[in-house]
Design a protein around this motif. Sequence first.
Motif, PDB file in Angstrom:
ATOM      1  N   THR A   1     -14.859  41.925-112.398  1.00  0.00           N
ATOM      2  CA  THR A   1     -14.044  43.201-112.234  1.00  0.00           C
ATOM      3  C   THR A   1     -15.232  44.411-112.248  1.00  0.00           C
ATOM      4  OG1 THR A   1     -12.712  41.890-113.652  1.00  0.00           O
ATOM      5  CG2 THR A   1     -12.469  44.674-113.368  1.00  0.00           C
ATOM      6  N   LEU A   2     -14.943  45.138-111.310  1.00  0.00           N
ATOM      7  CA  LEU A   2     -15.753  46.418-111.022  1.00  0.00           C
ATOM      8  C   LEU A   2     -14.745  47.587-111.637  1.00  0.00           C
ATOM      9  CD1 LEU A   2     -17.976  47.944-109.927  1.00  0.00           C
ATOM     10  CD2 LEU A   2     -16.944  48.242-107.659  1.00  0.00           C
ATOM     11  N   ILE A   3     -15.217  48.286-112.170  1.00  0.00           N
ATOM     12  CA  ILE A   3     -14.321  49.347-112.831  1.00  0.00           C
ATOM     13  C   ILE A   3     -15.234  50.695-112.599  1.00  0.00           C
ATOM     14  CG2 ILE A   3     -13.322  50.753-114.853  1.00  0.00           C
ATOM     15  CD1 ILE A   3     -13.686  47.642-116.367  1.00  0.00           C
ATOM     16  N   TYR A   4     -14.610  51.663-111.770  1.00  0.00           N
ATOM     17  CA  TYR A   4     -15.455  52.755-111.245  1.00  0.00           C
ATOM     18  C   TYR A   4     -14.541  53.919-111.476  1.00  0.00           C
ATOM     19  CZ  TYR A   4     -11.905  52.966-107.473  1.00  0.00           C
ATOM     20  OH  TYR A   4     -10.657  53.279-106.772  1.00  0.00           O
ATOM     21  N   ASP A   5     -15.089  55.007-111.173  1.00  0.00           N
ATOM     22  CA  ASP A   5     -14.407  56.507-111.478  1.00  0.00           C
ATOM     23  C   ASP A   5     -13.822  56.588-110.076  1.00  0.00           C
ATOM     24  OD1 ASP A   5     -13.644  59.138-111.690  1.00  0.00           O
ATOM     25  OD2 ASP A   5     -15.413  59.776-112.454  1.00  0.00           O
ATOM     26  N   GLY A   6     -12.302  56.554-110.087  1.00  0.00           N
ATOM     27  CA  GLY A   6     -11.796  56.982-108.779  1.00  0.00           C
ATOM     28  C   GLY A   6     -11.474  58.367-108.489  1.00  0.00           C
ATOM     29  N   GLY A   7     -12.106  59.235-109.289  1.00  0.00           N
ATOM     30  CA  GLY A   7     -11.822  60.695-108.970  1.00  0.00           C
ATOM     31  C   GLY A   7     -13.023  61.045-108.121  1.00  0.00           C
ATOM     32  N   CYS A   8     -14.264  60.332-107.955  1.00  0.00           N
ATOM     33  CA  CYS A   8     -15.217  60.391-107.259  1.00  0.00           C
ATOM     34  C   CYS A   8     -15.282  59.716-105.699  1.00  0.00           C
ATOM     35  CB  CYS A   8     -16.660  59.858-107.815  1.00  0.00           C
ATOM     36  SG  CYS A   8     -18.114  59.792-106.862  1.00  0.00           S
ATOM     37  N   PRO A   9     -15.323  60.839-104.700  1.00  0.00           N
ATOM     38  CA  PRO A   9     -15.241  59.893-103.484  1.00  0.00           C
ATOM     39  C   PRO A   9     -16.163  59.078-102.920  1.00  0.00           C
ATOM     40  CG  PRO A   9     -15.681  62.243-103.331  1.00  0.00           C
ATOM     41  CD  PRO A   9     -15.558  62.120-104.739  1.00  0.00           C
ATOM     42  N   PHE A  10     -17.315  59.449-103.485  1.00  0.00           N
ATOM     43  CA  PHE A  10     -18.346  58.051-103.032  1.00  0.00           C
ATOM     44  C   PHE A  10     -17.997  56.835-103.893  1.00  0.00           C
ATOM     45  CE2 PHE A  10     -20.835  62.288-103.202  1.00  0.00           C
ATOM     46  CZ  PHE A  10     -20.814  62.492-101.912  1.00  0.00           C
ATOM     47  N   CYS A  11     -17.750  57.181-105.105  1.00  0.00           N
ATOM     48  CA  CYS A  11     -17.632  55.764-105.959  1.00  0.00           C
ATOM     49  C   CYS A  11     -16.353  55.042-105.324  1.00  0.00           C
ATOM     50  CB  CYS A  11     -17.068  56.342-107.417  1.00  0.00           C
ATOM     51  SG  CYS A  11     -18.404  57.117-108.086  1.00  0.00           S
ATOM     52  N   ARG A  12     -15.027  55.794-104.993  1.00  0.00           N
ATOM     53  CA  ARG A  12     -13.952  55.291-104.404  1.00  0.00           C
ATOM     54  C   ARG A  12     -14.359  54.623-103.164  1.00  0.00           C
ATOM     55  NH1 ARG A  12      -9.401  57.694-105.374  1.00  0.00           N
ATOM     56  NH2 ARG A  12     -10.256  59.742-105.179  1.00  0.00           N
ATOM     57  N   GLN A  13     -14.955  55.080-102.293  1.00  0.00           N
ATOM     58  CA  GLN A  13     -15.434  54.435-100.850  1.00  0.00           C
ATOM     59  C   GLN A  13     -16.026  53.230-101.005  1.00  0.00           C
ATOM     60  OE1 GLN A  13     -14.107  55.078 -97.600  1.00  0.00           O
ATOM     61  NE2 GLN A  13     -12.919  56.366 -99.007  1.00  0.00           N
ATOM     62  N   PHE A  14     -17.270  53.313-102.006  1.00  0.00           N
ATOM     63  CA  PHE A  14     -17.972  52.001-102.332  1.00  0.00           C
ATOM     64  C   PHE A  14     -17.149  50.911-102.887  1.00  0.00           C
ATOM     65  CE2 PHE A  14     -20.638  49.578-105.249  1.00  0.00           C
ATOM     66  CZ  PHE A  14     -21.725  49.031-104.321  1.00  0.00           C
ATOM     67  N   ALA A  15     -16.201  51.302-103.711  1.00  0.00           N
ATOM     68  CA  ALA A  15     -15.409  50.351-104.623  1.00  0.00           C
ATOM     69  C   ALA A  15     -14.374  49.599-103.265  1.00  0.00           C
ATOM     70  CB  ALA A  15     -14.584  50.851-105.650  1.00  0.00           C
ATOM     71  N   LEU A  16     -13.869  50.487-102.647  1.00  0.00           N
ATOM     72  CA  LEU A  16     -13.049  49.993-101.477  1.00  0.00           C
ATOM     73  C   LEU A  16     -13.375  49.180-100.611  1.00  0.00           C
ATOM     74  CD1 LEU A  16     -10.619  53.071-101.164  1.00  0.00           C
ATOM     75  CD2 LEU A  16     -10.001  51.186-102.612  1.00  0.00           C
ATOM     76  N   ARG A  17     -14.627  49.697-100.001  1.00  0.00           N
ATOM     77  CA  ARG A  17     -15.544  48.940 -99.139  1.00  0.00           C
ATOM     78  C   ARG A  17     -15.858  47.453 -99.649  1.00  0.00           C
ATOM     79  NH1 ARG A  17     -17.942  51.141 -94.380  1.00  0.00           N
ATOM     80  NH2 ARG A  17     -17.278  53.459 -94.239  1.00  0.00           N
ATOM     81  N   SER A  18     -16.338  47.616-100.872  1.00  0.00           N
ATOM     82  CA  SER A  18     -16.787  46.284-101.752  1.00  0.00           C
ATOM     83  C   SER A  18     -15.517  45.294-101.875  1.00  0.00           C
ATOM     84  CB  SER A  18     -17.255  46.680-102.971  1.00  0.00           C
ATOM     85  OG  SER A  18     -18.426  47.437-102.950  1.00  0.00           O
ATOM     86  N   GLU A  19     -14.499  45.872-102.151  1.00  0.00           N
ATOM     87  CA  GLU A  19     -13.309  45.171-102.151  1.00  0.00           C
ATOM     88  C   GLU A  19     -12.904  44.262-100.797  1.00  0.00           C
ATOM     89  OE1 GLU A  19      -8.963  45.394-104.420  1.00  0.00           O
ATOM     90  OE2 GLU A  19      -9.514  47.051-103.252  1.00  0.00           O
ATOM     91  N   LEU A  20     -13.081  45.228 -99.779  1.00  0.00           N
ATOM     92  CA  LEU A  20     -12.694  44.522 -98.594  1.00  0.00           C
ATOM     93  C   LEU A  20     -13.548  43.887 -97.772  1.00  0.00           C
ATOM     94  CD1 LEU A  20     -10.515  47.497 -97.336  1.00  0.00           C
ATOM     95  CD2 LEU A  20      -9.807  45.469 -98.322  1.00  0.00           C
ATOM     96  N   LYS A  21     -14.923  44.319 -98.030  1.00  0.00           N
ATOM     97  CA  LYS A  21     -15.863  43.894 -97.104  1.00  0.00           C
ATOM     98  C   LYS A  21     -17.121  43.240 -97.592  1.00  0.00           C
ATOM     99  CE  LYS A  21     -14.249  46.914 -93.364  1.00  0.00           C
ATOM    100  NZ  LYS A  21     -14.552  47.959 -92.741  1.00  0.00           N
ATOM    101  N   ALA A  22     -17.124  43.111 -99.022  1.00  0.00           N
ATOM    102  CA  ALA A  22     -18.564  42.741 -99.564  1.00  0.00           C
ATOM    103  C   ALA A  22     -18.520  41.196 -99.491  1.00  0.00           C
ATOM    104  CB  ALA A  22     -18.456  43.245-101.130  1.00  0.00           C
TER     105      ALA A  22
END
Length: 128
Positions: free
Chosen positions: A4-25
């Motif tokens: 489980t990765l818990i990130y700060d969804g308010g941060c656009p950089f964090c959000r992009q990294f998390a979403l990319r990680s979920e889909l393409k890591a």
Amino acid sequence: MLLTLIYDGGCPFCRQFALRSELKAGITNLRIVDGRADHSIRHELNALGLPLRDGAVLIEGEHRWHGSEAIAELSRRMKPSDPLLRLLSTLFCDGQRSALAYPALLAARRIALATRGLSADPDQGLHN
């Protein structure tokens, strides 16, 4: 085992990294949680001494990684198809490099959040 990765969804950089990680890591059983939106998980993290204001948290069973350690561990596990994730995983898979670069990432996060009128600490009001 679930990771489980818990990130700060308010941060656009964090959000992009998390979403990319979920889909393409290429990590199986990876769960992504927006910690800014989930007060109860932030409460649990704070009780464990892992505040979201100081960085993302990665959890696998009883193992917990925070900040640069979380990004380094996640990066070591990645088998990304995405070119940006490939670059980031190469940069951050080494714990020492990750620790050196992480303060700059936190500074960029603070700036991005400030431009959106958000505090770096999701548990506090604006501009802590």
